[in-house]
Write a protein that holds these residues in place. Sequence first.
Motif, PDB file in Angstrom:
ATOM      1  N   VAL A 117      36.550  35.870  37.152  1.00 37.10           N
ATOM      2  CA  VAL A 117      36.447  36.769  35.451  1.00 37.10           C
ATOM      3  C   VAL A 117      35.881  37.928  35.600  1.00 37.10           C
ATOM      4  O   VAL A 117      35.345  38.462  36.811  1.00 37.10           O
ATOM      5  CB  VAL A 117      36.571  35.590  34.846  1.00 37.10           C
ATOM      6  N   THR A 121      32.397  37.372  31.397  1.00 35.17           N
ATOM      7  CA  THR A 121      32.823  35.714  31.792  1.00 35.17           C
ATOM      8  C   THR A 121      31.998  34.964  32.977  1.00 35.17           C
ATOM      9  O   THR A 121      31.456  33.726  32.633  1.00 35.17           O
ATOM     10  CB  THR A 121      34.487  35.471  31.417  1.00 35.17           C
ATOM     11  N   SER A 162      43.915  38.531  31.209  1.00 29.34           N
ATOM     12  CA  SER A 162      43.939  38.852  30.120  1.00 29.34           C
ATOM     13  C   SER A 162      43.555  39.532  28.763  1.00 29.34           C
ATOM     14  O   SER A 162      43.927  39.460  27.913  1.00 29.34           O
ATOM     15  CB  SER A 162      42.776  38.675  29.925  1.00 29.34           C
TER      16      SER A 162
ATOM     17  N   THR B 104      35.070  28.646  23.749  1.00 25.59           N
ATOM     18  CA  THR B 104      35.500  28.875  24.888  1.00 25.59           C
ATOM     19  C   THR B 104      34.980  28.396  26.755  1.00 25.59           C
ATOM     20  O   THR B 104      35.168  28.291  27.586  1.00 25.59           O
ATOM     21  CB  THR B 104      34.414  30.570  25.829  1.00 25.59           C
ATOM     22  N   LEU B 108      36.968  26.555  30.006  1.00 27.18           N
ATOM     23  CA  LEU B 108      36.284  27.226  31.207  1.00 27.18           C
ATOM     24  C   LEU B 108      35.939  25.496  32.153  1.00 27.18           C
ATOM     25  O   LEU B 108      36.111  25.649  32.862  1.00 27.18           O
ATOM     26  CB  LEU B 108      35.344  27.794  30.931  1.00 27.18           C
ATOM     27  N   VAL B 144      42.113  33.739  30.368  1.00 27.16           N
ATOM     28  CA  VAL B 144      41.371  34.298  31.465  1.00 27.16           C
ATOM     29  C   VAL B 144      42.434  33.506  32.752  1.00 27.16           C
ATOM     30  O   VAL B 144      42.132  34.526  33.601  1.00 27.16           O
ATOM     31  CB  VAL B 144      40.771  32.844  31.863  1.00 27.16           C
TER      32      VAL B 144
END
Lengths: 318, 330
Positions: A117, A121, A162, B104, B108, B144
Motif C-alpha cells: 500500500v 496507508t 486505488s 478504514t 484493513l 486498497v
Amino acid sequence: MAAQNPRAQASDRITLLLSLVPYLLQNNPVSVDEVAENFDEKPATIRKMIESLIVMGVPDRAGDVYSNQMFDVDWDLFEQDDIISLTNTVGIDATPKFSGREAATLLAGLSLIQQAVDEDTKQIISDLITKVARGSSQGAAEISISAPTPPAALALVTEAISRSVHVEFEYSSPASPHATRLIDPLRVENAAGTWYLRGWCHTRQALRTFRIDRLESARIVETPTDVDIDPSGLPDTLFDVSDTDIIAVLELPEWAKDALADYAPREVGSTGGKVQLEVNFGSLDNVFRAISRRPGLITVVSPQSVREQVAVWASSAL
Amino acid sequence: MAEVSKEERQFSLILTLISNRYGLLIDEILASVPGYHEKYNPSNDTSLASLKRLFERDKSDIRDLGVVIETIVVEFGWNDGHETRYRIAEADYELPEDVTFTPTDFSLLRLAAEAWRDGSLSKDSRHALTKLRSLGIAANDPLVGVAPRIHTSNETFDALEEALQRQGIVHFSYLKPGETAPSKRTVAPLALTNRRGIWHMLGHDVDVDAQRTFLLSRMVTTPEKLPNRSFEAGTTDYSAQLESELDALESSNEALLTVDLGSDAHTRLTAVYGSLSENGELAVRYSDVNLLADELTEFGDSVRAVSPEALKKALTDRFASIAAAHGGVK
C-alpha cells in the motif's frame, strides 16, 4: 471445514455470544436483519443466539439463576416484529480482548498488506499494529510474516487500483510470448510469498493473472477503468488450467507432497513412502519450475519424453 | 431438563467469574454454575475429580478465546493455610476504551483476517473478526485492492503451532540440506515466521541445549508432542528475534550471479533484487545458501553463480541430482 468440528462450533458460538451483547447494548433496539448483516450471519442464526442468550445468567450460590440475574429481551417485540430490545444484561458489557492467536492472525495479515500500500496507508497500518497488540489479553502469539522487499512494480499497481486507472506493461512468461498489455487492474494477491495482479486484459479481452515480478516497464495510463467486474467475485484459483499441454505424473516423498499442493495435483498412487501425483502443466518450463520446488526429491515418472527433457535441462546447467 | 450444552456451561462460567469480583472457590463454581451444578456431589470423590478436570479443560478452552481466568491464592497467615480463588478481571477481559477503530481501520483489519483462508488459524482470524464486528463499525471500503493469502494448511504447521501455544516440546525427523539421511530432533518451538512464503521455526533444541532455526519444509515427519514435557520459554519476543537474525544474515551474505539478458530469470530477479552492475552481475542478499539455491534452481542454465563457492556447489548438486533422478543424458 470448521463447521464439521463440534469444538470449533462451540467456540464460534461463544465468541458470537460474547460479541453480540456489547453490540446490542450500543444499538438498542435493533432489528434481527441489521444484527445479521453486521455480523455477516444468517438472521436465523441470530434468532437462535438470542433464544439461547435469554436462558443464561449468573447463578447464586445454590445454583439457581433468578430472572434479575439473566439476560432478557422484550419478547413481544422480538416475536412479532423481529426486533431485539435488551431489557436486562448481566456480567458482560464490553467487547472482549483478542486471544494471542487472534491478535497474531491480524498482525501477520496487516504486515503483508503493508507491503503493497501507499505511504499514508502504511502509517495507518503501523498505528493499527500497536492497537491490535494492546487489544490482546495474552500478547500476540509468536507467529509472524516478515516483510521482504516486494517487487518494484507492486506500488505502482496498487496505486492504479486505488485510483481506478489503467496500467500498461511488457509481459512475457513461459506460457505467453512477449507482448504489451493494457490492464484494468482489479486486485493484487499474495500467495505463498509471490505477488500476483489480477485484472481484465484489454489486449486479450479476458481476465488474466500476472506475476508482478514479471512486469516490465510498468506505467500508469491516465484513463479511468471501465470494465464492470466486482473484484470480490473473482474465483479463488489464480490460474486457469484449461490450456493444458502436458499431463505428467510426478513422484515425491509422502512428507514433501505439500510442495505441489497449489498445482491442483491428483494422487494416482503411492508406494514405499512415495506418492505419485498427476499434474497439468501449461508448458515444459512449468514442469521445470515444479520439480525445482524440492530439487532432487521430485521426479517426473511419465511421460518418458518429459523425463528426458528434464534430464537435458538439468545437465545443461551443470 | 435438557442437558446443559458445553457452550452454555462455558458462557455461564465466564459470566459468573466476571460478576464475582473477589473470585470464587472451585467448590463454589462447581456447586453453582450450570453444567457443573447438576453433577456436583461433594461426597463423591470420583465425580468431584472429574468435574475439576472438566473445569481445567474449560479454563483452557476459554483462554483460547482470549478470556483469561485469573488464579488468586489467598494466604490466611496461620498454619500455612491458603485458598485458591478464580476470577476474570475486567481489565484483562475488556478491549481498552482507547483502542478504537475507524471505518478504514476496520476494512484493513477485515482484509488481514481474510488472509487466513485455510488451516487451523482461520478459526482464530474469524473469531477476531467477530469481536471487531461487535464494535458496529460500518466498513468504508477504500480501494486498497489487496488480497493477501497466508497458506498454512498442513499438519506440520498445526502441530508446531499447537506446541507453541502450550509451551510443549516436540520431536521430528529433519533432513538438513546437503545431508542424505534425516536426523531426530527434539525441540521446544519458540516462534514461527513466514519469509518469502517459506515458514521458518525458531526453537530451543533440547539435545544441544541451544536455539536453532528450522525450515518446516524439511521436517520429514509430522512433529509429535512429548507427553508431560514443557518448556519455560521466558518473555523474549522470539518472532522479533528470529526476524532480526534473518535480517542480519541477509545483510551480511551476498551472492553474485550472472543472468542471461532478456530471460525470465533476468526479469524476475531484477524486479526483486535490483538491477545488474556495470559488469553484468547481479548482487543478491540471502539468509541461507541452500534456500537461495532452491530459489534459483527453476531458472536452469539462465542463471550462474559467480560467488560464493558454497552457492556454486549447492546449485551443481541440485542439477546433478535432478539429472540423475531422470536417467541422466544419453
